[in-house]
Design a protein around this motif. Sequence first.
Motif, PDB file in Angstrom:
ATOM      1  N   GLY A 193      -1.164   1.466  -8.731  1.00  0.00           N
ATOM      2  CA  GLY A 193      -1.255   2.886  -9.043  1.00  0.00           C
ATOM      3  C   GLY A 193      -2.624   3.489  -8.805  1.00  0.00           C
ATOM      4  O   GLY A 193      -2.773   4.714  -8.767  1.00  0.00           O
ATOM      5  N   LYS A 194      -3.648   2.645  -8.641  1.00  0.00           N
ATOM      6  CA  LYS A 194      -5.011   3.147  -8.396  1.00  0.00           C
ATOM      7  C   LYS A 194      -5.195   3.417  -6.908  1.00  0.00           C
ATOM      8  O   LYS A 194      -4.611   2.729  -6.056  1.00  0.00           O
ATOM      9  N   THR A 195      -6.035   4.387  -6.590  1.00  0.00           N
ATOM     10  CA  THR A 195      -6.264   4.691  -5.181  1.00  0.00           C
ATOM     11  C   THR A 195      -7.071   3.574  -4.529  1.00  0.00           C
ATOM     12  O   THR A 195      -7.921   2.942  -5.168  1.00  0.00           O
ATOM     13  N   VAL A 196      -6.777   3.341  -3.254  1.00  0.00           N
ATOM     14  CA  VAL A 196      -7.493   2.316  -2.498  1.00  0.00           C
ATOM     15  C   VAL A 196      -8.983   2.649  -2.460  1.00  0.00           C
ATOM     16  O   VAL A 196      -9.836   1.770  -2.612  1.00  0.00           O
ATOM     17  N   GLU A 197      -9.284   3.926  -2.276  1.00  0.00           N
ATOM     18  CA  GLU A 197     -10.683   4.353  -2.210  1.00  0.00           C
ATOM     19  C   GLU A 197     -11.436   4.013  -3.497  1.00  0.00           C
ATOM     20  O   GLU A 197     -12.548   3.486  -3.466  1.00  0.00           O
ATOM     21  N   ASP A 198     -10.812   4.292  -4.633  1.00  0.00           N
ATOM     22  CA  ASP A 198     -11.462   4.040  -5.919  1.00  0.00           C
ATOM     23  C   ASP A 198     -11.686   2.549  -6.141  1.00  0.00           C
ATOM     24  O   ASP A 198     -12.756   2.132  -6.586  1.00  0.00           O
TER      25      ASP A 198
ATOM     26  N   ILE B 208       0.859  -1.186   0.000  1.00  0.00           N
ATOM     27  CA  ILE B 208       0.000   0.000   0.000  1.00  0.00           C
ATOM     28  C   ILE B 208       0.897   1.238   0.000  1.00  0.00           C
ATOM     29  O   ILE B 208       1.564   1.537   0.993  1.00  0.00           O
ATOM     30  N   GLY B 209       0.916   1.953  -1.120  1.00  0.00           N
ATOM     31  CA  GLY B 209       1.772   3.121  -1.255  1.00  0.00           C
ATOM     32  C   GLY B 209       0.998   4.421  -1.125  1.00  0.00           C
ATOM     33  O   GLY B 209      -0.150   4.440  -0.674  1.00  0.00           O
ATOM     34  N   VAL B 210       1.639   5.506  -1.513  1.00  0.00           N
ATOM     35  CA  VAL B 210       1.033   6.840  -1.452  1.00  0.00           C
ATOM     36  C   VAL B 210       1.370   7.558  -2.752  1.00  0.00           C
ATOM     37  O   VAL B 210       2.527   7.543  -3.196  1.00  0.00           O
ATOM     38  N   ASN B 211       0.371   8.206  -3.372  1.00  0.00           N
ATOM     39  CA  ASN B 211       0.639   8.941  -4.611  1.00  0.00           C
ATOM     40  C   ASN B 211       1.060  10.382  -4.312  1.00  0.00           C
ATOM     41  O   ASN B 211       1.177  10.776  -3.148  1.00  0.00           O
ATOM     42  N   LYS B 212       1.262  11.176  -5.363  1.00  0.00           N
ATOM     43  CA  LYS B 212       1.755  12.546  -5.181  1.00  0.00           C
ATOM     44  C   LYS B 212       0.754  13.425  -4.445  1.00  0.00           C
ATOM     45  O   LYS B 212       1.114  14.458  -3.881  1.00  0.00           O
ATOM     46  N   ASP B 213      -0.515  12.995  -4.426  1.00  0.00           N
ATOM     47  CA  ASP B 213      -1.544  13.747  -3.693  1.00  0.00           C
ATOM     48  C   ASP B 213      -1.734  13.223  -2.274  1.00  0.00           C
ATOM     49  O   ASP B 213      -2.716  13.568  -1.610  1.00  0.00           O
ATOM     50  N   LYS B 214      -0.807  12.338  -1.844  1.00  0.00           N
ATOM     51  CA  LYS B 214      -0.830  11.759  -0.486  1.00  0.00           C
ATOM     52  C   LYS B 214      -2.022  10.835  -0.269  1.00  0.00           C
ATOM     53  O   LYS B 214      -2.460  10.619   0.872  1.00  0.00           O
ATOM     54  N   GLU B 215      -2.552  10.276  -1.363  1.00  0.00           N
ATOM     55  CA  GLU B 215      -3.670   9.339  -1.253  1.00  0.00           C
ATOM     56  C   GLU B 215      -3.133   7.908  -1.244  1.00  0.00           C
ATOM     57  O   GLU B 215      -2.209   7.584  -2.004  1.00  0.00           O
ATOM     58  N   PRO B 216      -3.706   7.015  -0.405  1.00  0.00           N
ATOM     59  CA  PRO B 216      -3.275   5.610  -0.400  1.00  0.00           C
ATOM     60  C   PRO B 216      -3.575   4.954  -1.752  1.00  0.00           C
ATOM     61  O   PRO B 216      -4.675   5.103  -2.303  1.00  0.00           O
ATOM     62  N   ILE B 217      -2.579   4.248  -2.292  1.00  0.00           N
ATOM     63  CA  ILE B 217      -2.753   3.546  -3.558  1.00  0.00           C
ATOM     64  C   ILE B 217      -2.251   2.111  -3.426  1.00  0.00           C
ATOM     65  O   ILE B 217      -1.453   1.795  -2.546  1.00  0.00           O
ATOM     66  N   PHE B 218      -2.760   1.237  -4.306  1.00  0.00           N
ATOM     67  CA  PHE B 218      -2.215  -0.110  -4.380  1.00  0.00           C
ATOM     68  C   PHE B 218      -0.909  -0.062  -5.170  1.00  0.00           C
ATOM     69  O   PHE B 218      -0.830   0.576  -6.219  1.00  0.00           O
ATOM     70  N   ALA B 219       0.127  -0.737  -4.652  1.00  0.00           N
ATOM     71  CA  ALA B 219       1.446  -0.702  -5.289  1.00  0.00           C
ATOM     72  C   ALA B 219       1.786  -2.034  -5.944  1.00  0.00           C
ATOM     73  O   ALA B 219       2.950  -2.335  -6.186  1.00  0.00           O
TER      74      ALA B 219
END
Length: 258
Positions: free
Chosen positions: A215-220, A198-209
């Motif tokens: 690269g997609k957000t966990v929320e989405d 579980i990573g973080v994108n440039k907008d500080k949102e949790p993403i699947f790595a």
Amino acid sequence: MQLKLTKPICFFDLETTGVNVAKDRIVEISILKVFPNGNKESKTWLVNPEMEIPAEVIAVHGISNEKVANEPTFKQLSKEVYKMIKDSDLAGFNSDRFDIPLLAEEMLRAEVDFDMKHMVSVDVQTIFHKMEKRTLGAAYKFYCDKDLDGAHSAEADTLATYEVLLSQLERYPELDNNVKKLSEFTTRKQSLDFAGFIGVNKDKEPIFAFGKHKGKTVEDVMEKEPGYFGWILNADFPLYTKKVLTQLKLSKFNNKLS
């Protein structure tokens, strides 16, 4: 050279049954706790992993199944280990990628609610690789001009790692003698779980790595494919990864209610 500390830091090393963070177990753990006033406390435990240690692993660290047969399990030791590290930052050699993730798994299996919210970590191997690119034995020879006797003994590796960091601080004036700054220097990429799923994108949102949703957000993903969350919980992912994902889901659910 003394480390400039505002809180204790625990250097530690694990010897294990293998290198799979989710499946393998600790057979030896050594901790060197360094306090802001320069005092030190160290402890080493042999651990019954409650599983067979493969012969090829015994050949590396020399800890046989017979040697640990009558030793305590990690669950029996977990509270003592946690008491020693809970007020401290952590440091090790390749610790961010292996020792800390595996320690977290063992803690969670022992029902100790371990996390790093109030800790930072310093990976001495990362400093070494960024500066010189070698192994712990070579690092010890290069920085301390000593041969590493007893390599792959948790106690010898732990002490060597501490000495290497002190020598690195002396050798590289551009390194800040500050644990938080050293942690930032040794962090390869930001992730919310130790294993890096579980990573973080440039907008500080949790993403699947990883995987098809990389690269997609966990929320989405949770919104569009809710079954993916259940699949991860039932699959062979580290317990800490599952814990982080569950916290993210609960946070989203609570935000909807508020």
